[in-house]
Scaffold this motif. Sequence first.
Motif, PDB file in Angstrom:
ATOM      1  N   ASP A 110       0.924  -1.222  -0.095  1.00 47.39           N
ATOM      2  CA  ASP A 110      -0.052   0.043  -0.045  1.00 47.39           C
ATOM      3  C   ASP A 110       0.753   1.353   0.125  1.00 47.39           C
ATOM      4  O   ASP A 110       0.660   2.284  -0.663  1.00 47.39           O
ATOM      5  CB  ASP A 110      -1.039   0.031   1.128  1.00 47.39           C
ATOM      6  CG  ASP A 110      -2.219  -1.026   1.013  1.00 47.39           C
ATOM      7  OD1 ASP A 110      -1.874  -1.784   0.049  1.00 47.39           O
ATOM      8  OD2 ASP A 110      -2.761  -1.168   2.100  1.00 47.39           O
ATOM      9  N   ALA A 111       2.186   0.983   0.651  1.00 47.25           N
ATOM     10  CA  ALA A 111       2.794   2.274   1.020  1.00 47.25           C
ATOM     11  C   ALA A 111       3.523   2.735  -0.422  1.00 47.25           C
ATOM     12  O   ALA A 111       3.459   3.940  -0.714  1.00 47.25           O
ATOM     13  CB  ALA A 111       3.833   1.971   1.961  1.00 47.25           C
ATOM     14  N   ARG A 138       2.133   2.343  -3.424  1.00 48.10           N
ATOM     15  CA  ARG A 138       1.200   2.776  -4.338  1.00 48.10           C
ATOM     16  C   ARG A 138       1.048   4.478  -3.768  1.00 48.10           C
ATOM     17  O   ARG A 138       0.839   5.157  -4.570  1.00 48.10           O
ATOM     18  CB  ARG A 138      -0.066   1.919  -4.158  1.00 48.10           C
ATOM     19  CG  ARG A 138      -0.302   0.698  -5.187  1.00 48.10           C
ATOM     20  CD  ARG A 138      -1.868   0.628  -5.512  1.00 48.10           C
ATOM     21  NE  ARG A 138      -2.617   0.814  -4.333  1.00 48.10           N
ATOM     22  CZ  ARG A 138      -2.781  -0.332  -3.684  1.00 48.10           C
ATOM     23  NH1 ARG A 138      -2.542  -1.364  -3.936  1.00 48.10           N
ATOM     24  NH2 ARG A 138      -3.901  -0.080  -2.743  1.00 48.10           N
ATOM     25  N   ARG A 139       0.843   4.428  -2.617  1.00 50.18           N
ATOM     26  CA  ARG A 139       0.470   5.809  -2.230  1.00 50.18           C
ATOM     27  C   ARG A 139       1.742   6.952  -2.409  1.00 50.18           C
ATOM     28  O   ARG A 139       1.346   8.102  -2.717  1.00 50.18           O
ATOM     29  CB  ARG A 139       0.289   5.767  -0.485  1.00 50.18           C
ATOM     30  CG  ARG A 139      -1.215   5.361  -0.312  1.00 50.18           C
ATOM     31  CD  ARG A 139      -1.149   4.530   0.939  1.00 50.18           C
ATOM     32  NE  ARG A 139      -2.420   4.212   1.765  1.00 50.18           N
ATOM     33  CZ  ARG A 139      -3.280   5.205   2.338  1.00 50.18           C
ATOM     34  NH1 ARG A 139      -2.680   6.589   2.285  1.00 50.18           N
ATOM     35  NH2 ARG A 139      -4.539   4.632   2.605  1.00 50.18           N
ATOM     36  N   ALA A 141       1.591   7.718  -5.756  1.00 48.80           N
ATOM     37  CA  ALA A 141       0.596   8.691  -6.160  1.00 48.80           C
ATOM     38  C   ALA A 141       0.901  10.185  -5.653  1.00 48.80           C
ATOM     39  O   ALA A 141       0.555  11.085  -6.127  1.00 48.80           O
ATOM     40  CB  ALA A 141      -0.658   8.315  -5.525  1.00 48.80           C
ATOM     41  N   ALA A 142       1.615  10.190  -4.686  1.00 44.94           N
ATOM     42  CA  ALA A 142       1.841  11.624  -3.942  1.00 44.94           C
ATOM     43  C   ALA A 142       2.798  12.280  -4.687  1.00 44.94           C
ATOM     44  O   ALA A 142       2.941  13.447  -4.991  1.00 44.94           O
ATOM     45  CB  ALA A 142       2.232  11.346  -2.467  1.00 44.94           C
ATOM     46  N   ASP A 147       3.546  11.829  -7.964  1.00 42.64           N
ATOM     47  CA  ASP A 147       2.929  11.884  -9.055  1.00 42.64           C
ATOM     48  C   ASP A 147       2.042  13.410  -9.053  1.00 42.64           C
ATOM     49  O   ASP A 147       2.152  14.268 -10.101  1.00 42.64           O
ATOM     50  CB  ASP A 147       1.891  11.093  -9.571  1.00 42.64           C
ATOM     51  CG  ASP A 147       1.314  11.098 -11.050  1.00 42.64           C
ATOM     52  OD1 ASP A 147       2.197  11.704 -11.706  1.00 42.64           O
ATOM     53  OD2 ASP A 147       0.001  10.535 -11.299  1.00 42.64           O
ATOM     54  N   GLN A 148       1.550  13.790  -7.747  1.00 42.37           N
ATOM     55  CA  GLN A 148       0.635  14.998  -7.594  1.00 42.37           C
ATOM     56  C   GLN A 148       1.680  16.334  -7.608  1.00 42.37           C
ATOM     57  O   GLN A 148       1.397  17.244  -7.817  1.00 42.37           O
ATOM     58  CB  GLN A 148       0.027  14.890  -6.424  1.00 42.37           C
ATOM     59  CG  GLN A 148      -1.367  13.975  -6.504  1.00 42.37           C
ATOM     60  CD  GLN A 148      -1.968  13.458  -5.422  1.00 42.37           C
ATOM     61  OE1 GLN A 148      -1.588  14.150  -4.278  1.00 42.37           O
ATOM     62  NE2 GLN A 148      -2.947  12.628  -5.597  1.00 42.37           N
ATOM     63  N   VAL A 149       2.841  15.826  -7.255  1.00 42.28           N
ATOM     64  CA  VAL A 149       3.923  17.240  -7.424  1.00 42.28           C
ATOM     65  C   VAL A 149       4.848  16.947  -8.357  1.00 42.28           C
ATOM     66  O   VAL A 149       5.883  17.472  -8.572  1.00 42.28           O
ATOM     67  CB  VAL A 149       4.738  17.249  -5.787  1.00 42.28           C
ATOM     68  CG1 VAL A 149       3.851  17.492  -4.863  1.00 42.28           C
ATOM     69  CG2 VAL A 149       5.371  16.101  -5.810  1.00 42.28           C
ATOM     70  N   SER A 150       4.413  16.097  -9.503  1.00 38.75           N
ATOM     71  CA  SER A 150       5.323  15.895 -10.698  1.00 38.75           C
ATOM     72  C   SER A 150       6.698  15.257 -10.492  1.00 38.75           C
ATOM     73  O   SER A 150       7.427  15.914 -11.110  1.00 38.75           O
ATOM     74  CB  SER A 150       5.131  17.271 -11.368  1.00 38.75           C
ATOM     75  OG  SER A 150       4.044  17.609 -11.570  1.00 38.75           O
ATOM     76  N   ARG A 153       5.458  14.531   0.897  1.00 41.93           N
ATOM     77  CA  ARG A 153       5.600  13.761   2.344  1.00 41.93           C
ATOM     78  C   ARG A 153       4.210  14.060   3.273  1.00 41.93           C
ATOM     79  O   ARG A 153       3.906  13.240   4.031  1.00 41.93           O
ATOM     80  CB  ARG A 153       6.666  13.824   3.002  1.00 41.93           C
ATOM     81  CG  ARG A 153       7.113  13.198   4.209  1.00 41.93           C
ATOM     82  CD  ARG A 153       8.297  13.503   4.820  1.00 41.93           C
ATOM     83  NE  ARG A 153       8.527  14.764   5.386  1.00 41.93           N
ATOM     84  CZ  ARG A 153       9.815  15.412   5.887  1.00 41.93           C
ATOM     85  NH1 ARG A 153      10.772  14.641   5.820  1.00 41.93           N
ATOM     86  NH2 ARG A 153       9.395  16.751   6.225  1.00 41.93           N
ATOM     87  N   THR A 158      -0.056  10.771   3.589  1.00 41.01           N
ATOM     88  CA  THR A 158      -1.084  10.235   4.636  1.00 41.01           C
ATOM     89  C   THR A 158      -2.467  10.716   4.465  1.00 41.01           C
ATOM     90  O   THR A 158      -3.395  10.394   5.174  1.00 41.01           O
ATOM     91  CB  THR A 158      -0.724  10.302   5.964  1.00 41.01           C
ATOM     92  OG1 THR A 158      -0.405  11.791   6.356  1.00 41.01           O
ATOM     93  CG2 THR A 158       0.590   9.889   6.195  1.00 41.01           C
ATOM     94  N   ARG A 159      -2.840  11.582   3.473  1.00 39.41           N
ATOM     95  CA  ARG A 159      -4.075  12.308   3.318  1.00 39.41           C
ATOM     96  C   ARG A 159      -4.490  12.838   4.466  1.00 39.41           C
ATOM     97  O   ARG A 159      -5.671  12.708   5.010  1.00 39.41           O
ATOM     98  CB  ARG A 159      -5.058  10.973   2.674  1.00 39.41           C
ATOM     99  CG  ARG A 159      -6.352  11.529   2.005  1.00 39.41           C
ATOM    100  CD  ARG A 159      -5.900  12.330   0.959  1.00 39.41           C
ATOM    101  NE  ARG A 159      -7.041  13.282   0.473  1.00 39.41           N
ATOM    102  CZ  ARG A 159      -7.042  14.290  -0.312  1.00 39.41           C
ATOM    103  NH1 ARG A 159      -5.950  14.560  -0.971  1.00 39.41           N
ATOM    104  NH2 ARG A 159      -7.819  14.717  -0.697  1.00 39.41           N
TER     105      ARG A 159
END
Lengths: 321, 223
Positions: free
Chosen positions: B113-114, B116-117, B120-121, B123-126, B150, B154-155
């Motif tokens: 899970d870590a 993947r997350r 994803a994180a 990716d969001q900051v390119s 970072r 953890t959303r």
Amino acid sequence: MAVTRNADAVAPVRSTGAFSIWLTRHISTAIGALGRLSRQPFASLMIILVIAVTLALPAAINVIVKNVQSVSGSWDNALDFSVYLGQDISVSEAEGLMRLIRQRADVESVKLITSDQALAEFKQQSGFGAALDQLGENPLPHTLVVRPGAGNTSASLILLQEEIGNLPEAELVQVDTEWVQRFHAILDIVRQAIAIGSALLAIAIVVIIGNTIRLDIENRREEIEVTKLIGASNAFVRRPFLWTGFWYGLLGGGFALLLVQYGLYLLKGPVSRLAGLYQGSISVTSLDLTESAAILGLAVFLGLFASWVTAARHMRRIEPR
Amino acid sequence: MIQLDNVTKRFPGGQEALSGLSLSVDKGEMVFVTGHSGAGKSTLLRLIALIDRPSSGEVIVDNQNTRRVKRRKIPAYRRQIGMVFQDHKLLYDRPVFDNVALPLIIAGVSHRDAGRRVRAALDQVSLLHKEKQSPQTLSAGEQQRVGIARAIVTRPKVLIADEPTGNLDPDLSLEVMRIFRRFNEVGVTVLIASHDIALIDRLGCRRIALEDGRLQAEVDPWQ
């Protein structure tokens, strides 16, 4: 690049299979701590060697004492004592006395050496045969060699010797084995000294590991602060240091065993030479499995204990500023 | 979501960093705190992150009064808040990926899970393509984006940032602020301390101005 695009980032944090996660984390922390040690091979090796030597010292002395004891153990049964009878005792009287003593429950066997036998033996061994022939009369008394029963304590042995010595026919009781008892008393003292020394050395190991961990913590202070800032508990930041202590203990203990084994290997030659001189079969016993495991276990315990105490003390102090 | 009631923070020397400050940030809002250095911006964020505790008054975050958060519970409390710092506070002994994964490891998320997350994180900051690099090889703007990844991996419901663009040139600053804006748009409450008023005005967010630990002005472009 829309934030909502990726579903994974939106899912809340959830813990699945808590135990397996816990285990994986511990394993990776353990490997990480080992990796950290291997990145400073020289410094790590020095500390491990210091721990190993500190542990090997009492372990080696202990092994030596154990070996000496196993050699002297065979002397325990050799508590025979000689009873010299008066010059006026005849052979038949001596034989009667022998039978009498033999009946005692605390005596295993009694052997009679008549004055003639003693003289013949003496002539043969001393080489004074011709000179002794000049003597008109045999100067040697009859002798009874008494072997006490196995059930005797050292107190009952003394009593037995006194009782036989008080018999009217007995002139003198000679105990040849007093030095064995003295030797055992000395061994007892040595063993006590090892115990005290070991306790002091254990403290030294705790101090060495604790100090090393403390330096490690100081070096990683910033990392600890950052980790705490993003929500790490004391237990979390402590964990890698506990594993470091564990490795120091395990590796130090392992090296200590190697040192002891190598030392015994070096002693094997001289000991077998000595045994050859005594026509005896003295063999060197090394550490058995239980003792090896005990040394390793103790080393690991000391490592964990030292790192736990040190980390607990310092982790509380390091807080994000 | 964030509420301060008459908060005073007095330091042992006697000077007050905050004096009777009251403010509130609604759920899903993005708010800037401005003021000169020494005005109390950082102190305000430190109180929210429970690095410090107020001398008096109440700080309430997501319905939790920080006064009632025991010392032992501070780590769990901090895990609910994403934090971004002016100096990034990255760990330079490990790659970008491990830096971003750290909050998940602390939270006890499984390895799969870590992974993947974290991606994803990033990716969001390119920065997905730089996951294996050491933070040292990245530019200041990229390092700050790692810091943001970072903080959001953890959303968290709340994101606080202390001068996140303090070391960046105007173009990079705008880029970083836009990343914050995007998180805000999906519902994250964002509170940013900054003195870059020109930049803030371009984003059109509510602005709380502090001076000497007191509320000096509130600028709300929507009113």
